[in-house]
Design a protein around this motif. Sequence first.
Motif: not given
Length: 118
Positions: A71-77
């Motif tokens: 949702d914040t535009g970040r990947s799971a990494w």
Amino acid sequence: MNWYLAVLKNYAGFGGRARRKEYWMFTLVNIAVVAVLAGIGVAIDTMIPYVVYYVAILVPALAVTVRRLHDTGRSAWWLLISLVPLVGAIVMLVFLASEGEEAPNRFGENPKAVPAAA
């Protein structure tokens, strides 16, 4: 409680986005359950109920955290930053408390704009 159950129903859904409210309500209920189970475990001199709950809730907790990062535009990494002592936890807290992106991003539509399914 509905937010908590919604996360459990989507227990292995790592795709999509999760609102701040969904994540933090799940976390709040989760902390309350863990506190109660830890108290019960101390009272009966075994931590088995706590450990069983912790193992059962591990995948849904990871899934909702990944969706919150989406949702914040970040990947799971970005979850790996939690492994950095002290700084990682602070950075993750900031990420998880941040406002989600208003526009649709590569992970899906804005969950605030999409009406909740009943």
